[in-house]
Design a protein around this motif. Structure first.
Motif, PDB file in Angstrom:
ATOM      1  N   GLY A  83      38.073 -60.960  -9.270  1.00  0.00           N
ATOM      2  CA  GLY A  83      39.250 -60.418  -9.188  1.00  0.00           C
ATOM      3  C   GLY A  83      39.767 -59.240 -10.285  1.00  0.00           C
ATOM      4  N   LYS A  84      39.449 -59.628 -11.411  1.00  0.00           N
ATOM      5  CA  LYS A  84      39.710 -58.891 -12.614  1.00  0.00           C
ATOM      6  C   LYS A  84      38.893 -57.844 -12.685  1.00  0.00           C
ATOM      7  CE  LYS A  84      40.976 -62.994 -15.466  1.00  0.00           C
ATOM      8  NZ  LYS A  84      40.922 -63.802 -16.598  1.00  0.00           N
ATOM      9  N   ILE A  85      37.818 -57.938 -12.498  1.00  0.00           N
ATOM     10  CA  ILE A  85      36.897 -56.574 -12.711  1.00  0.00           C
ATOM     11  C   ILE A  85      37.488 -55.596 -11.489  1.00  0.00           C
ATOM     12  CG2 ILE A  85      34.506 -55.759 -11.755  1.00  0.00           C
ATOM     13  CD1 ILE A  85      33.396 -58.309 -12.842  1.00  0.00           C
ATOM     14  N   TYR A  86      37.618 -55.855 -10.482  1.00  0.00           N
ATOM     15  CA  TYR A  86      38.167 -54.915  -9.368  1.00  0.00           C
ATOM     16  C   TYR A  86      39.660 -54.451  -9.416  1.00  0.00           C
ATOM     17  CZ  TYR A  86      33.150 -54.733  -8.157  1.00  0.00           C
ATOM     18  OH  TYR A  86      31.898 -54.545  -8.261  1.00  0.00           O
ATOM     19  N   ASN A  87      40.293 -55.412 -10.099  1.00  0.00           N
ATOM     20  CA  ASN A  87      41.704 -55.187 -10.354  1.00  0.00           C
ATOM     21  C   ASN A  87      42.626 -55.628  -9.115  1.00  0.00           C
ATOM     22  OD1 ASN A  87      44.245 -54.709 -11.686  1.00  0.00           O
ATOM     23  ND2 ASN A  87      43.969 -52.460 -11.406  1.00  0.00           N
ATOM     24  N   LEU A  88      42.271 -56.718  -8.406  1.00  0.00           N
ATOM     25  CA  LEU A  88      42.658 -56.877  -6.872  1.00  0.00           C
ATOM     26  C   LEU A  88      43.215 -58.694  -7.317  1.00  0.00           C
ATOM     27  CD1 LEU A  88      40.085 -55.771  -4.715  1.00  0.00           C
ATOM     28  CD2 LEU A  88      42.416 -54.752  -4.690  1.00  0.00           C
ATOM     29  N   GLY A  89      44.235 -58.884  -6.532  1.00  0.00           N
ATOM     30  CA  GLY A  89      45.140 -60.151  -6.616  1.00  0.00           C
ATOM     31  C   GLY A  89      44.325 -61.001  -5.636  1.00  0.00           C
ATOM     32  N   LYS A  90      44.719 -62.250  -5.404  1.00  0.00           N
ATOM     33  CA  LYS A  90      43.908 -63.188  -4.495  1.00  0.00           C
ATOM     34  C   LYS A  90      43.866 -62.719  -3.118  1.00  0.00           C
ATOM     35  CE  LYS A  90      45.212 -66.978  -7.661  1.00  0.00           C
ATOM     36  NZ  LYS A  90      46.233 -68.134  -7.659  1.00  0.00           N
ATOM     37  N   ALA A 123      27.269 -60.801  -4.840  1.00  0.00           N
ATOM     38  CA  ALA A 123      26.805 -59.332  -4.667  1.00  0.00           C
ATOM     39  C   ALA A 123      27.621 -58.456  -5.089  1.00  0.00           C
ATOM     40  CB  ALA A 123      26.318 -58.970  -3.165  1.00  0.00           C
ATOM     41  N   ALA A 124      28.987 -58.432  -4.797  1.00  0.00           N
ATOM     42  CA  ALA A 124      30.182 -57.760  -5.438  1.00  0.00           C
ATOM     43  C   ALA A 124      30.094 -57.976  -6.835  1.00  0.00           C
ATOM     44  CB  ALA A 124      31.636 -58.116  -4.395  1.00  0.00           C
ATOM     45  N   LEU A 125      29.954 -58.866  -7.219  1.00  0.00           N
ATOM     46  CA  LEU A 125      30.220 -59.273  -8.708  1.00  0.00           C
ATOM     47  C   LEU A 125      29.212 -58.562  -9.580  1.00  0.00           C
ATOM     48  CD1 LEU A 125      31.786 -60.603 -10.842  1.00  0.00           C
ATOM     49  CD2 LEU A 125      30.135 -62.802 -10.341  1.00  0.00           C
ATOM     50  N   SER A 126      28.002 -58.342  -8.960  1.00  0.00           N
ATOM     51  CA  SER A 126      26.662 -57.644  -9.658  1.00  0.00           C
ATOM     52  C   SER A 126      26.605 -56.355  -9.431  1.00  0.00           C
ATOM     53  CB  SER A 126      25.643 -58.643  -9.284  1.00  0.00           C
ATOM     54  OG  SER A 126      25.206 -58.372  -8.196  1.00  0.00           O
ATOM     55  N   ASN A 127      27.324 -55.653  -8.213  1.00  0.00           N
ATOM     56  CA  ASN A 127      26.946 -54.311  -7.904  1.00  0.00           C
ATOM     57  C   ASN A 127      28.253 -53.583  -7.400  1.00  0.00           C
ATOM     58  OD1 ASN A 127      26.052 -51.944  -6.290  1.00  0.00           O
ATOM     59  ND2 ASN A 127      24.064 -52.922  -6.344  1.00  0.00           N
ATOM     60  N   THR A 128      28.693 -52.522  -8.107  1.00  0.00           N
ATOM     61  CA  THR A 128      29.720 -51.965  -7.488  1.00  0.00           C
ATOM     62  C   THR A 128      29.498 -51.260  -6.271  1.00  0.00           C
ATOM     63  OG1 THR A 128      29.334 -49.865  -9.007  1.00  0.00           O
ATOM     64  CG2 THR A 128      30.489 -51.492  -9.886  1.00  0.00           C
ATOM     65  N   LYS A 129      28.253 -50.660  -5.839  1.00  0.00           N
ATOM     66  CA  LYS A 129      27.996 -50.168  -4.790  1.00  0.00           C
ATOM     67  C   LYS A 129      28.241 -51.047  -3.450  1.00  0.00           C
ATOM     68  CE  LYS A 129      24.392 -47.967  -2.113  1.00  0.00           C
ATOM     69  NZ  LYS A 129      22.867 -47.486  -2.060  1.00  0.00           N
ATOM     70  N   VAL A 130      28.027 -52.365  -3.650  1.00  0.00           N
ATOM     71  CA  VAL A 130      28.115 -53.403  -2.747  1.00  0.00           C
ATOM     72  C   VAL A 130      29.752 -53.501  -2.456  1.00  0.00           C
ATOM     73  CG1 VAL A 130      28.207 -55.843  -2.193  1.00  0.00           C
ATOM     74  CG2 VAL A 130      26.062 -54.726  -3.013  1.00  0.00           C
ATOM     75  N   MET A 131      30.478 -53.629  -3.658  1.00  0.00           N
ATOM     76  CA  MET A 131      31.869 -53.720  -3.525  1.00  0.00           C
ATOM     77  C   MET A 131      32.659 -52.471  -2.723  1.00  0.00           C
ATOM     78  SD  MET A 131      34.173 -55.715  -4.012  1.00  0.00           S
ATOM     79  CE  MET A 131      36.209 -55.920  -3.924  1.00  0.00           C
ATOM     80  N   ARG A 132      31.934 -51.339  -3.066  1.00  0.00           N
ATOM     81  CA  ARG A 132      32.789 -50.001  -2.602  1.00  0.00           C
ATOM     82  C   ARG A 132      32.300 -50.271  -1.048  1.00  0.00           C
ATOM     83  NH1 ARG A 132      34.002 -44.914  -4.504  1.00  0.00           N
ATOM     84  NH2 ARG A 132      33.297 -45.355  -6.408  1.00  0.00           N
ATOM     85  N   GLU A 133      31.216 -50.731  -0.604  1.00  0.00           N
ATOM     86  CA  GLU A 133      30.881 -50.628   0.911  1.00  0.00           C
ATOM     87  C   GLU A 133      31.754 -51.563   1.672  1.00  0.00           C
ATOM     88  OE1 GLU A 133      26.803 -51.829   0.903  1.00  0.00           O
ATOM     89  OE2 GLU A 133      26.031 -49.543   0.646  1.00  0.00           O
ATOM     90  N   LEU A 134      32.116 -52.815   1.033  1.00  0.00           N
ATOM     91  CA  LEU A 134      32.972 -53.750   1.577  1.00  0.00           C
ATOM     92  C   LEU A 134      34.639 -53.421   1.650  1.00  0.00           C
ATOM     93  CD1 LEU A 134      31.772 -56.727  -0.381  1.00  0.00           C
ATOM     94  CD2 LEU A 134      31.784 -56.638   2.178  1.00  0.00           C
ATOM     95  N   LEU A 135      34.642 -52.598   0.481  1.00  0.00           N
ATOM     96  CA  LEU A 135      36.146 -52.006   0.543  1.00  0.00           C
ATOM     97  C   LEU A 135      36.337 -51.017   1.764  1.00  0.00           C
ATOM     98  CD1 LEU A 135      36.866 -50.932  -3.071  1.00  0.00           C
ATOM     99  CD2 LEU A 135      38.395 -52.651  -1.680  1.00  0.00           C
ATOM    100  N   GLU A 136      35.405 -50.188   1.806  1.00  0.00           N
ATOM    101  CA  GLU A 136      35.477 -49.312   3.128  1.00  0.00           C
ATOM    102  C   GLU A 136      35.311 -49.784   4.353  1.00  0.00           C
ATOM    103  OE1 GLU A 136      36.089 -46.141   2.490  1.00  0.00           O
ATOM    104  OE2 GLU A 136      36.125 -46.350   0.275  1.00  0.00           O
ATOM    105  N   SER A 137      34.506 -50.889   4.320  1.00  0.00           N
ATOM    106  CA  SER A 137      34.624 -51.543   5.694  1.00  0.00           C
ATOM    107  C   SER A 137      35.827 -52.554   6.314  1.00  0.00           C
ATOM    108  CB  SER A 137      33.261 -52.639   5.663  1.00  0.00           C
ATOM    109  OG  SER A 137      32.151 -51.984   5.463  1.00  0.00           O
TER     110      SER A 137
END
Length: 334
Positions: A83-90, A123-137
Motif C-alpha cells: 500500500g505504501k509503495i503504490y500510495n493506496l489505502g486499504k 507479484a505486484a510488490l516485486s514488479n511495477t509492470k504487474v501493478m500497472r496491468e492490474l490497475l488498468e484491468s
C-alpha cells in the motif's frame, strides 16, 4: 516478556526466575500437519514450564510467520508495504488488485490470504509492470484520484529503478546477505565486487563506470538512488521491489559477492573508504585534485582490473582469509 524475568511458578508455589527456550511443537492446520518452533518459559528452580505475560500472543505471531513462510504466503508487513509503495489505502488497494473492497483490511487484521491472492500481491510488490496491468484491468472500480496516485507512484518507481539490471541484481543480493547497509558502504562493496570479479575472470561483472569522488569510488546513479539516506542504513518500503531480482545471478557471480560481503561487508562505510583511498585506481583518478575538492573523474574499468589482478598475485583472493589479509594490510597503512 522483557524486564526482570520473574513469574509465578505453579509447581514451586512462589515467584521464581525463568528462562526462555525454543520448543518444537506440532500443529494441524487445514488438515495438514506442521512443526513450529515457539518460545516457551521454564522455571529456573524446578524446570517446569511457566506462564509469562504476553507469551501466548508472541507464540501466535511465531506460528503465523512460520506458517506463511512454509506455504509461501505474503506477510502482513509486506501487504502494508504494498500500500505504501503504490500510495493506496486499504480499500483502493483491494480494488486495484481485483479483490473485494474489505479484503486488504481483513488481511492486515491477521486473516491469512489464499495462495492465489498471495501470489498476486507478491507479484505486484516485486514488479511495477504487474501493478500497472492490474490497475488498468480494474480501472473502472477505482476513483480517479486513487488511480492517478497509483500511476504517479509507478512512474516514480520506474524512474528510481532505471539503472542497469545487472547492478540491481547485485544490490538485491547484497541487501539479502547483509540485511542492513548504508549508502556509503554499499558504494564501496559494489566497487570491491567489481574488483574481485575482474581479478578472477578478467571481465567486469557490470558495465557501469564509477567516479573518483572525495569519499572514494562512487557509482553516480546508485548515489542518486540512495542519497536521501545519507549515512543512515537504507530502509524504505520502495526497495521491496529489489527483492528477488538476484535470482538471475549465476554461481560465479554469487561466489564473488559472498566473498566481498563476508569480508569487506563486515566493516562500516568509513573504514571501506579508507581502504579505497590507499588503492591506485582512486588515487590515480584523483591526481591533481585537492583532498576535499569534488571531482567526477571516471575510474576506468581497465584501471580497476589491472589493480586487482596485481593484488591477486600477492593475496589469495579466492578465500576469505586471503582477502582479510589484504584488508588488514591496507588498514595498517591508512
Amino acid at each position: 516478556m522483557a524486564g526482570r524475568r520473574r513469574t509465578f511458578c505453579m509447581e514451586c508455589r512462589k515467584e521464581t526466575a525463568y528462562a526462555l527456550h525454543k520448543t518444537l511443537i506440532t500443529k494441524t492446520i487445514r488438515e495438514k500437519e506442521y512443526q513450529f518452533l515457539i518460545t516457551t518459559a521454564y522455571c529456573k528452580e524446578c524446570g517446569c514450564e511457566v506462564g509469562v505475560k504476553g507469551i501466548l500472543d508472541y507464540n501466535a505471531k511465531e506460528i503465523d510467520e512460520q506458517f506463511r513462510k512454509a506455504e509461501g504466503i505474503i506477510s502482513t508487513d509486506e501487504i502494508e508495504k504494498l500500500g505504501k509503495i503504490y500510495n493506496l489505502g486499504k480499500a483502493p488497494l483491494s480494488m486495484a488488485l481485483g479483490f473485494g473492497e474489505v479484503t486488504i483490511t481483513r488481511y492486515l487484521a491477521g486473516q491469512i490470504p489464499s495462495k492465489e491472492y498471495s501470489d498476486i500481491m507478491r507479484a505486484a510488490l516485486s514488479n511495477t509492470k504487474v501493478m500497472r496491468e492490474l490497475l488498468e484491468s480494474n480501472r473502472d472500480k477505482l476513483a480517479d484520484a486513487a488511480y492517478r496516485k497509483a500511476v504517479s507512484a509507478i512512474e516514480e518507481l520506474d524512474a528510481l529503478f532505471s539503472v542497469p539490471s545487472k547492478m540491481l541484481m547485485v544490490i538485491s543480493y547484497v541487501f539479502e546477505q547483509l540485511g542492513e547497509v548504508t549508502p556509503l558502504a554499499l558504494q564501496k562493496i559494489l566497487y570491491f565486487v567489481q574488483g574481485l570479479y575482474f581479478s578472477k575472470y578478467e571481465i567486469p561483472l557490470f558495465d557501469d563506470n564509477c567516479q573518483a569522488w572525495v569519499h572514494g569510488p562512487v557509482y553516480a546513479e546508485i548515489y542518486d538512488m540512495f542519497s536521501s539516506f545519507r549515512y543512515d542504513p537504507i530502509d524504505d518500503p520502495r526497495f521491496e521491489l529489489l527483492k528477488g531480482k538476484s535470482t538471475n545471478l549465476n554461481e560465479k557471480e554469487r561466489e564473488v559477492i559472498n566473498l566481498v560481503v563476508n569480508t569487506f561487508g563486515i566493516y562500516g562505510g568509513k573504514v571501506l573508504e579508507k581502504i579505497t583511498h590507499r588503492e591506485n585506481p582512486w588515487i590515480d583518478a584523483r591526481e591533481g585534485y585537492l583532498e576535499n575538492e569534488p571531482s567526477q573523474e571516471e575510474i576506468s574499468k581497465e584501471a580497476i582490473k589491472d589493480y586487482f589482478v596485481s593484488v591477486r598475485t600477492k593475496y589469495d583472493l579466492n578465500t576469505e582469509s586471503g582477502i582479510m589479509d589484504y584488508i588488514h594490510n591496507m588498514l595498517d597503512q591508512a
